[in-house]
Design an enzyme around this catalytic site. Structure first.
Site, PDB file in Angstrom:
ATOM      1  N   ASP A 155     -10.565  15.864  10.943  1.00  0.00           N
ATOM      2  CA  ASP A 155     -10.809  15.609   9.518  1.00  0.00           C
ATOM      3  C   ASP A 155      -9.621  14.972   8.808  1.00  0.00           C
ATOM      4  O   ASP A 155      -9.393  15.187   7.615  1.00  0.00           O
ATOM      5  CB  ASP A 155     -11.211  16.912   8.791  1.00  0.00           C
ATOM      6  CG  ASP A 155     -12.436  17.537   9.429  1.00  0.00           C
ATOM      7  OD1 ASP A 155     -13.277  16.777   9.945  1.00  0.00           O
ATOM      8  OD2 ASP A 155     -12.544  18.774   9.413  1.00  0.00           O
ATOM      9  N   LYS A 183     -10.290   9.823   9.706  1.00  0.00           N
ATOM     10  CA  LYS A 183     -10.460   8.779  10.732  1.00  0.00           C
ATOM     11  C   LYS A 183     -11.596   7.819  10.383  1.00  0.00           C
ATOM     12  O   LYS A 183     -11.484   6.610  10.570  1.00  0.00           O
ATOM     13  CB  LYS A 183     -10.752   9.423  12.105  1.00  0.00           C
ATOM     14  CG  LYS A 183      -9.649  10.336  12.601  1.00  0.00           C
ATOM     15  CD  LYS A 183     -10.045  11.044  13.873  1.00  0.00           C
ATOM     16  CE  LYS A 183     -11.153  12.049  13.730  1.00  0.00           C
ATOM     17  NZ  LYS A 183     -10.837  13.230  12.910  1.00  0.00           N
ATOM     18  N   GLY A 239     -17.686  14.568  12.064  1.00  0.00           N
ATOM     19  CA  GLY A 239     -18.259  14.201  10.769  1.00  0.00           C
ATOM     20  C   GLY A 239     -17.277  13.246  10.123  1.00  0.00           C
ATOM     21  O   GLY A 239     -16.229  13.666   9.652  1.00  0.00           O
ATOM     22  N   HIS A 240     -17.570  11.963  10.176  1.00  0.00           N
ATOM     23  CA  HIS A 240     -16.633  10.936   9.702  1.00  0.00           C
ATOM     24  C   HIS A 240     -17.175  10.306   8.418  1.00  0.00           C
ATOM     25  O   HIS A 240     -18.191   9.612   8.438  1.00  0.00           O
ATOM     26  CB  HIS A 240     -16.416   9.869  10.792  1.00  0.00           C
ATOM     27  CG  HIS A 240     -15.709  10.414  12.000  1.00  0.00           C
ATOM     28  ND1 HIS A 240     -15.326   9.645  13.063  1.00  0.00           N
ATOM     29  CD2 HIS A 240     -15.286  11.678  12.289  1.00  0.00           C
ATOM     30  CE1 HIS A 240     -14.700  10.403  13.949  1.00  0.00           C
ATOM     31  NE2 HIS A 240     -14.674  11.646  13.516  1.00  0.00           N
ATOM     32  N   GLN A 281     -12.374  14.416  16.384  1.00  0.00           N
ATOM     33  CA  GLN A 281     -11.535  15.617  16.269  1.00  0.00           C
ATOM     34  C   GLN A 281     -10.065  15.199  16.155  1.00  0.00           C
ATOM     35  O   GLN A 281      -9.788  14.220  15.500  1.00  0.00           O
ATOM     36  CB  GLN A 281     -11.778  16.561  17.473  1.00  0.00           C
ATOM     37  CG  GLN A 281     -13.148  17.222  17.476  1.00  0.00           C
ATOM     38  CD  GLN A 281     -14.251  16.362  18.066  1.00  0.00           C
ATOM     39  OE1 GLN A 281     -14.080  15.764  19.098  1.00  0.00           O
ATOM     40  NE2 GLN A 281     -15.384  16.302  17.404  1.00  0.00           N
TER      41      GLN A 281
HETATM   42  P1  GDP Z   1     -12.640  12.471   9.690  1.00  0.00           P
HETATM   43  O1  GDP Z   1     -13.450  13.485  10.403  1.00  0.00           O
HETATM   44  O2  GDP Z   1     -11.249  12.355  10.240  1.00  0.00           O
HETATM   45  O3  GDP Z   1     -13.305  11.130   9.582  1.00  0.00           O
HETATM   46  O4  GDP Z   1     -12.459  13.015   8.195  1.00  0.00           O
HETATM   47  P2  GDP Z   1     -13.614  13.648   7.255  1.00  0.00           P
HETATM   48  O5  GDP Z   1     -14.515  12.570   6.807  1.00  0.00           O
HETATM   49  O6  GDP Z   1     -14.229  14.825   7.921  1.00  0.00           O
HETATM   50  O7  GDP Z   1     -12.738  14.236   6.070  1.00  0.00           O
HETATM   51  C1  GDP Z   1     -11.870  13.425   5.335  1.00  0.00           C
HETATM   52  C2  GDP Z   1     -12.261  13.516   3.859  1.00  0.00           C
HETATM   53  O8  GDP Z   1     -11.227  12.989   3.063  1.00  0.00           O
HETATM   54  C3  GDP Z   1     -13.480  12.697   3.514  1.00  0.00           C
HETATM   55  O9  GDP Z   1     -14.155  13.324   2.455  1.00  0.00           O
HETATM   56  C4  GDP Z   1     -12.909  11.367   3.055  1.00  0.00           C
HETATM   57  O10 GDP Z   1     -13.766  10.668   2.149  1.00  0.00           O
HETATM   58  C5  GDP Z   1     -11.650  11.810   2.349  1.00  0.00           C
HETATM   59  N1  GDP Z   1     -10.502  10.886   2.418  1.00  0.00           N
HETATM   60  C6  GDP Z   1     -10.091  10.096   3.438  1.00  0.00           C
HETATM   61  N2  GDP Z   1      -8.927   9.495   3.132  1.00  0.00           N
HETATM   62  C7  GDP Z   1      -8.583   9.914   1.887  1.00  0.00           C
HETATM   63  C8  GDP Z   1      -7.464   9.670   1.028  1.00  0.00           C
HETATM   64  O11 GDP Z   1      -6.513   8.965   1.359  1.00  0.00           O
HETATM   65  N3  GDP Z   1      -7.474  10.297  -0.180  1.00  0.00           N
HETATM   66  C9  GDP Z   1      -8.495  11.120  -0.573  1.00  0.00           C
HETATM   67  N4  GDP Z   1      -8.408  11.682  -1.772  1.00  0.00           N
HETATM   68  N5  GDP Z   1      -9.544  11.376   0.205  1.00  0.00           N
HETATM   69  C10 GDP Z   1      -9.585  10.797   1.430  1.00  0.00           C
HETATM   70  P1  IMO Z   2     -13.985  15.295  13.257  1.00  0.00           P
HETATM   71  O1  IMO Z   2     -14.241  14.205  14.262  1.00  0.00           O
HETATM   72  C1  IMO Z   2     -12.724  19.427  12.558  1.00  0.00           C
HETATM   73  C2  IMO Z   2     -13.812  22.364  15.635  1.00  0.00           C
HETATM   74  C3  IMO Z   2     -14.809  23.429  15.249  1.00  0.00           C
HETATM   75  C4  IMO Z   2     -14.345  24.593  16.149  1.00  0.00           C
HETATM   76  C5  IMO Z   2     -13.913  23.887  17.423  1.00  0.00           C
HETATM   77  C6  IMO Z   2     -14.969  23.873  18.515  1.00  0.00           C
HETATM   78  O2  IMO Z   2     -14.864  15.245  12.068  1.00  0.00           O
HETATM   79  O3  IMO Z   2     -12.529  15.385  12.942  1.00  0.00           O
HETATM   80  P2  IMO Z   2     -17.250  22.509  18.815  1.00  0.00           P
HETATM   81  O4  IMO Z   2     -18.478  22.462  17.959  1.00  0.00           O
HETATM   82  O5  IMO Z   2     -16.611  21.178  19.015  1.00  0.00           O
HETATM   83  O6  IMO Z   2     -17.458  23.224  20.108  1.00  0.00           O
HETATM   84  O7  IMO Z   2     -16.219  23.427  17.967  1.00  0.00           O
HETATM   85  O8  IMO Z   2     -13.611  22.541  17.048  1.00  0.00           O
HETATM   86  N1  IMO Z   2     -14.259  20.964  15.422  1.00  0.00           N
HETATM   87  C7  IMO Z   2     -13.817  20.174  14.428  1.00  0.00           C
HETATM   88  N2  IMO Z   2     -12.984  20.454  13.401  1.00  0.00           N
HETATM   89  N3  IMO Z   2     -13.233  18.175  12.719  1.00  0.00           N
HETATM   90  C8  IMO Z   2     -14.044  17.881  13.757  1.00  0.00           C
HETATM   91  O9  IMO Z   2     -14.450  16.631  14.031  1.00  0.00           O
HETATM   92  C9  IMO Z   2     -14.408  18.924  14.647  1.00  0.00           C
HETATM   93  N4  IMO Z   2     -15.203  18.989  15.744  1.00  0.00           N
HETATM   94  C10 IMO Z   2     -15.089  20.232  16.209  1.00  0.00           C
HETATM   95  O10 IMO Z   2     -14.733  23.752  13.884  1.00  0.00           O
HETATM   96  O11 IMO Z   2     -13.204  25.184  15.591  1.00  0.00           O
HETATM   97 MG    MG Z   3     -14.582  15.195   9.993  1.00  0.00          MG
END
Ligand code: GDP
Ligand code: IMO
Ligand code: MG
Length: 402
Positions: free
Chosen positions: A13, A16, A40-41, A213
């Site tokens: 998270d 990416k 979840g991107h 991840q």
């Molecule tokens: P990922 O799994 O690495 O793609 O990240 P997620 O989408 O799960 O979580 C990142 C969250 O931060 C999302 O809600 C993005 O819209 C938000 N985000 C990403 N970059 C920035 C940033 O530079 N500033 C802020 N405020 N939000 C960001």
């Molecule tokens: P992105 O790509 C954050 C965590 C779960 C749990 C552990 C194992 O959005 O960064 P799983 O369902 O993979 O067997 O769960 O890994 N986990 C993540 N945490 N971002 C993710 O993906 C994750 N994918 C799995 O919360 O702790």
């Molecule tokens: Mg994510």
């Protein structure tokens, strides 16, 4: 032909999805090589259109880039059909721009059931995403798992029946409702290609690999057993693609603080009010499960470790804007356990007991404040890796090169 990977340097998270979408405009292909719909991107376009990609690679829909889901991804056909439906609704579809390897193992409804039931029964619960990722990969290790190629053949019904028998023997689970899965697979058929076709398509193209991840969740080098079940770090690329590839750059993404979803050690975690404040400021709720993300200060020993094992060539800093105007800002530079420890211990029982040693950092009002530049320089000095880009907000275009 340029080959770059963008991957997470923390526990996922890091942002990416947004970063990959920004860079995707310079590439022919964005390739997913690991994980599954546990990812979840989030992508927020300039007109505020928001999509959350779980399986679809994060290529900019409005660019010419295409997406490929490689053999290393465990693919839930029902989820992917749902995701494509959402893209159809928002953008009118992505047509031919998605290709999927026929070697992807499939995640089936019983995998999700087993994921949830094992997670509550086992001695240390991981709080998985319940997306069936671990059980699907376990089936691959047992060699009973089904790949797309088997489900696209005429004998798919028989394959499902055989698989059901194995499920019953191994897990005591009954499952017979094959129709919805087979219908979903049929809908994905026009996108499916074999390994040699993928090799021909990709070898002559520029590729941006999209990590899922983060390094600390990698099954081999992360904080095991509190990890996911795949090689989500840089080392997962070749097995997840099916052939060797040489990379020009390895760009690691990190947040200005740290978050983690699910169980496991987290030395800089801020329980209580301070953690709640970070969560509120950064909207730190899971993009896949909606769960509250645990929040804490930036942990440089962990980022340093992730950089070293990944041979990171440059970093991308996200979510520094979340800290604009904060009263107090701290960064962990080492751990204390007996003496000072700068390396991450591989023994988890030690990591669980370390005390973070903090440096107080001058907070900034906004990202033009010289205090922010000082923070970035401090991180570069501490890690020995340049920060090449700073993300200044959630929007895809909110990005500054340094
Ligand atoms: P990922 O799994 O690495 O793609 O990240 P997620 O989408 O799960 O979580 C990142 C969250 O931060 C999302 O809600 C993005 O819209 C938000 N985000 C990403 N970059 C920035 C940033 O530079 N500033 C802020 N405020 N939000 C960001
Ligand atoms: P992105 O790509 C954050 C965590 C779960 C749990 C552990 C194992 O959005 O960064 P799983 O369902 O993979 O067997 O769960 O890994 N986990 C993540 N945490 N971002 C993710 O993906 C994750 N994918 C799995 O919360 O702790
Ligand atoms: Mg994510």
């Amino acid at each position: 032909m340029r080959r770059v990977v963008i991957f997470g340097l923390q526990w996922g998270d890091e942002g990416k999805g947004k970063v990959v979408t920004y860079f995707s405009r310079e590439f022919d292909w964005v390739v997913r090589y690991s994980g599954g719909s546990n990812a979840g991107h989030t992508v927020v376009y300039s007109d505020d259109t928001k999509v959350i990609n779980h399986l679809v690679p994060s290529f900019d829909i409005r660019s010419r880039a295409c997406g490929y889901i490689g053999p290393g991804v465990v693919l839930d056909p029902l989820e992917l059909v749902k995701e494509l439906g959402e893209l159809e609704r928002i953008f009118g579809g992505i047509g031919e721009r998605l290709k999927i390897s026929n070697l992807c193992h499939v995640v089936l409804p019983p995998h999700k059931e087993i994921d949830a039931s094992i997670d509550v029964k086992r001695s240390c619960s991981l709080s998985t995403t319940r997306r069936g990722i671990g059980p699907a990969l376990a089936d691959r290790a047992y060699r009973i798992g089904l790949r797309l190629v088997e489900l696209l053949e005429s004998g798919s019904q028989r394959k499902m029946e055989e698989y059901s028998k194995d499920l019953k023997v191994l897990y005591g689970v009954e499952w017979r409702d094959y129709t919805t899965v087979l219908e979903a697979v049929e809908r994905l058929k026009p996108h499916v290609i074999d390994l040699m076709t993928s090799k021909r398509l990709l070898e002559e193209s520029s590729i941006l690999f999209e990590g899922t991840q983060g390094v600390l969740l990698d099954v081999d080098i992360g904080t095991y057993p509190y990890v996911t079940s795949s090689n989500c770090g840089v080392t997962g690329i070749e097995p997840g693609l099916g052939f060797p590839v040489s990379l020009d750059e390895r760009l690691g993404v990190f947040k200005a603080y740290t978050t983690r979803v699910g169980a496991g050690p987290f030395p800089t975690e801020l329980p209580g009010f301070e953690g709640d404040e970070l969560r509120e400021r950064g909207h730190e709720f899971g993009a896949t499960t909606g769960r509250k993300r645990r929040c804490g200060w930036l942990d440089l020993p962990l980022v340093r470790f992730a950089n070293e094992v990944s041979k990171t060539t440059g970093m991308i800093l996200t979510k520094a804007d979340v800290l604009n105007g904060i009263d107090q800002l701290r960064v962990c530079v080492a751990y204390k356990i007996g003496g000072r420890l700068v390396e991450v211990p591989s023994d988890l029982s030690v990591l669980e007991r370390v005390t973070p040693m903090y440096a107080d950092v001058k907070p900034w009002q906004d990202l033009r404040d010289p205090a922010f530049e000082k923070f970035v320089k401090f991180v570069e000095e501490e890690t020995g890796v340049p920060v090449r880009y700073v993300s200044t907000g959630p929007g895809v275009d909110e990005m500054v090169a340094r």
